[in-house]
Design an enzyme around this catalytic site. Sequence first.
Site, PDB file in Angstrom:
ATOM      1  N   HIS A  86       1.411   2.831  -5.398  1.00  0.00           N
ATOM      2  CA  HIS A  86       0.920   1.800  -6.223  1.00  0.00           C
ATOM      3  C   HIS A  86       1.305   2.190  -7.900  1.00  0.00           C
ATOM      4  O   HIS A  86       1.220   3.205  -7.887  1.00  0.00           O
ATOM      5  CB  HIS A  86      -0.630   1.605  -6.107  1.00  0.00           C
ATOM      6  CG  HIS A  86      -1.044   1.177  -4.811  1.00  0.00           C
ATOM      7  ND1 HIS A  86      -1.017  -0.085  -4.442  1.00  0.00           N
ATOM      8  CD2 HIS A  86      -1.339   1.816  -3.447  1.00  0.00           C
ATOM      9  CE1 HIS A  86      -1.390  -0.290  -3.020  1.00  0.00           C
ATOM     10  NE2 HIS A  86      -1.726   0.952  -2.240  1.00  0.00           N
ATOM     11  N   ALA A 109      -5.871   1.882  -2.515  1.00  0.00           N
ATOM     12  CA  ALA A 109      -5.331   2.622  -1.257  1.00  0.00           C
ATOM     13  C   ALA A 109      -4.052   3.063  -1.208  1.00  0.00           C
ATOM     14  O   ALA A 109      -3.183   2.145  -1.020  1.00  0.00           O
ATOM     15  CB  ALA A 109      -6.329   2.331  -0.028  1.00  0.00           C
ATOM     16  N   ASP A 154       3.228   7.713   5.515  1.00  0.00           N
ATOM     17  CA  ASP A 154       2.527   6.402   5.079  1.00  0.00           C
ATOM     18  C   ASP A 154       2.534   6.743   3.543  1.00  0.00           C
ATOM     19  O   ASP A 154       1.603   6.253   2.869  1.00  0.00           O
ATOM     20  CB  ASP A 154       1.033   6.669   5.317  1.00  0.00           C
ATOM     21  CG  ASP A 154       0.185   5.327   4.902  1.00  0.00           C
ATOM     22  OD1 ASP A 154       0.895   4.348   4.667  1.00  0.00           O
ATOM     23  OD2 ASP A 154      -1.089   5.408   5.227  1.00  0.00           O
ATOM     24  N   HIS A 195      -2.370  -0.233  13.025  1.00  0.00           N
ATOM     25  CA  HIS A 195      -3.198   0.396  12.134  1.00  0.00           C
ATOM     26  C   HIS A 195      -4.688   0.362  12.699  1.00  0.00           C
ATOM     27  O   HIS A 195      -5.521  -0.706  12.818  1.00  0.00           O
ATOM     28  CB  HIS A 195      -3.457  -0.374  10.751  1.00  0.00           C
ATOM     29  CG  HIS A 195      -4.285   0.287   9.747  1.00  0.00           C
ATOM     30  ND1 HIS A 195      -3.889   0.689   8.444  1.00  0.00           N
ATOM     31  CD2 HIS A 195      -5.483   0.362   9.488  1.00  0.00           C
ATOM     32  CE1 HIS A 195      -4.974   1.131   7.531  1.00  0.00           C
ATOM     33  NE2 HIS A 195      -5.935   1.072   8.437  1.00  0.00           N
ATOM     34  N   HIS A 198       5.863   3.001   3.274  1.00  0.00           N
ATOM     35  CA  HIS A 198       5.725   1.606   2.546  1.00  0.00           C
ATOM     36  C   HIS A 198       6.989   1.841   1.233  1.00  0.00           C
ATOM     37  O   HIS A 198       6.817   2.432   0.336  1.00  0.00           O
ATOM     38  CB  HIS A 198       4.302   1.584   1.962  1.00  0.00           C
ATOM     39  CG  HIS A 198       3.506   1.562   2.971  1.00  0.00           C
ATOM     40  ND1 HIS A 198       3.070   0.263   3.441  1.00  0.00           N
ATOM     41  CD2 HIS A 198       2.603   2.382   3.515  1.00  0.00           C
ATOM     42  CE1 HIS A 198       1.951   0.534   4.293  1.00  0.00           C
ATOM     43  NE2 HIS A 198       1.885   1.665   4.327  1.00  0.00           N
ATOM     44  N   LEU A 199       7.817   0.875   1.418  1.00  0.00           N
ATOM     45  CA  LEU A 199       8.919   0.942   0.132  1.00  0.00           C
ATOM     46  C   LEU A 199       8.697   0.051  -0.800  1.00  0.00           C
ATOM     47  O   LEU A 199       9.232  -0.288  -1.759  1.00  0.00           O
ATOM     48  CB  LEU A 199      10.358   0.618   0.713  1.00  0.00           C
ATOM     49  CG  LEU A 199      10.848   1.984   1.572  1.00  0.00           C
ATOM     50  CD1 LEU A 199      12.126   1.607   2.055  1.00  0.00           C
ATOM     51  CD2 LEU A 199      10.902   3.017   0.640  1.00  0.00           C
ATOM     52  N   ARG A 200       7.666  -1.010  -0.478  1.00  0.00           N
ATOM     53  CA  ARG A 200       7.197  -2.351  -1.441  1.00  0.00           C
ATOM     54  C   ARG A 200       8.569  -3.214  -1.769  1.00  0.00           C
ATOM     55  O   ARG A 200       9.485  -3.137  -0.935  1.00  0.00           O
ATOM     56  CB  ARG A 200       6.616  -1.804  -2.858  1.00  0.00           C
ATOM     57  CG  ARG A 200       5.561  -0.904  -2.666  1.00  0.00           C
ATOM     58  CD  ARG A 200       4.452  -1.237  -1.759  1.00  0.00           C
ATOM     59  NE  ARG A 200       3.332  -0.250  -2.007  1.00  0.00           N
ATOM     60  CZ  ARG A 200       2.399  -0.455  -1.105  1.00  0.00           C
ATOM     61  NH1 ARG A 200       2.354  -0.675   0.026  1.00  0.00           N
ATOM     62  NH2 ARG A 200       1.441   0.520  -1.434  1.00  0.00           N
ATOM     63  N   ASN A 255       3.877  -4.898   4.966  1.00  0.00           N
ATOM     64  CA  ASN A 255       2.805  -5.425   4.294  1.00  0.00           C
ATOM     65  C   ASN A 255       3.043  -5.719   2.932  1.00  0.00           C
ATOM     66  O   ASN A 255       2.410  -5.300   2.015  1.00  0.00           O
ATOM     67  CB  ASN A 255       1.360  -4.563   4.432  1.00  0.00           C
ATOM     68  CG  ASN A 255       1.922  -3.105   3.916  1.00  0.00           C
ATOM     69  OD1 ASN A 255       2.943  -2.528   3.836  1.00  0.00           O
ATOM     70  ND2 ASN A 255       0.560  -2.573   3.309  1.00  0.00           N
TER      71      ASN A 255
HETATM   72  C1  NCD Z   1      -1.350   1.465   2.393  1.00  0.00           C
HETATM   73  C2  NCD Z   1      -0.623   0.485   1.412  1.00  0.00           C
HETATM   74  O1  NCD Z   1      -0.853   0.599   0.340  1.00  0.00           O
HETATM   75  O2  NCD Z   1       0.185  -0.186   1.737  1.00  0.00           O
HETATM   76  N1  NCD Z   1      -2.270   2.097   1.955  1.00  0.00           N
HETATM   77  C3  NCD Z   1      -2.955   3.184   2.445  1.00  0.00           C
HETATM   78  O3  NCD Z   1      -3.991   3.655   1.920  1.00  0.00           O
HETATM   79  N2  NCD Z   1      -2.474   3.929   3.427  1.00  0.00           N
HETATM   80  C4  NCD Z   1      -1.507   0.569   3.691  1.00  0.00           C
HETATM   81  C5  NCD Z   1      -2.011   1.257   4.848  1.00  0.00           C
HETATM   82  O4  NCD Z   1      -1.003   1.987   5.577  1.00  0.00           O
HETATM   83  O5  NCD Z   1      -3.077   1.320   5.437  1.00  0.00           O
HETATM   84 ZN    ZN Z   2       0.669   2.510   5.951  1.00  0.00          ZN
END
Ligand code: NCD
Ligand code: ZN
Length: 335
Positions: A242, A254, A238, A132, A14-16, A39
């Site tokens: 945040h 999460a 993963d 997922h 996830h790179l946002r 996402n």
């Molecule tokens: C991920 C996220 O923050 O985008 N969070 C996580 O707890 N793994 C989403 C995901 O991969 O479930």
């Molecule tokens: Zn993820």
Amino acid sequence: MEITLDSPLDMHLHLRDGDMLKLVAPLSGDFAGAVIMPNLVPPVTEPGGMLAYNQRIREAMGNTPFSCYMTLFFTKQNEQQLALAQSTPSFFAYKLYPAGITTNSEGGVARLAEAENTLKLMEEMGIPLLVHGESHGFVMDREAEFLGVYRQLAQQFPKLRICMEHITTAAALDLLDEFENLCATVTLQHLIITLDDVAGGALQPHLFCKPIAKRPGDRDALLQAALSGHPRLMFGSDSAPHPRCKKEACGCAAGVFTAPLALPKLAEIFARHGALCQLQSFVSGNARRIYGLTPLAKQVTLQNTPMAVPGSYRSYGQQVVPMYAGEHISWSIKS
Ligand code: NCD
Ligand code: ZN
């Protein structure tokens, strides 16, 4: 001791976007490339948006060479739409989220039957499906409850390449062994921690992620599978940053942020278990073989000299706390 890895890949990252992207993208720069999760808010559902996101990632990476394997958030698609995605540079796969199962997944799939036509087309066209895999059941049982769905998908679409993302249970490994068309990613934290580390003592928000860490037996089975070079198990961090204020808060988001320390920590673990020779396939070889990838050439040498993990990473007005913040890892990247 040293080990040189050839084009390490992070198969779930996830790179946002925006300032967070600018902060975290360079921190994955020791990898040769990564599978980029879609996402965002709103999620990346269209090839045009995906290309634009890919461009923002490139800018955030600066001069660091890095292969982006872009994903699109799964929604129902017809053949034309799939063909357009497939012909778009950097496109890699669709990522299917059950609706509302994790961060920014509200627009995911509510009933799997709705996805069947699209999945059939993806099977015919050779487009991988990343999943997922959690139900909406009791938090510790969500992955186990989803295994029946994986089984059904693997049987119904025998030529579809299905990746069980971030597996956390021994039962998922058993299923992986049953079906050739299944593969799986596993994170760093799920090789190391159990629910006890998250909530057994004082609550550790920076270890809270989805799927939640499970039992010691699950953790041990995942670690053994990784160390023994399971041919269809791949590293996918993963790494899910945040903002600190969203983690150290009531309603903690999460996600565990591991990108900058993942390779040193993996080297430490594999070395401790006398399994360094399996690290290359876990962090690159298996993914290349399974998906036929040819990532850009990048060699990274790891050495058993300690790395001090910062208490947090901050810039562009963002602050994110990594796993092992303020601690030492006994291996590091040799610059
Ligand atoms: C991920 C996220 O923050 O985008 N969070 C996580 O707890 N793994 C989403 C995901 O991969 O479930
Ligand atoms: Zn993820």
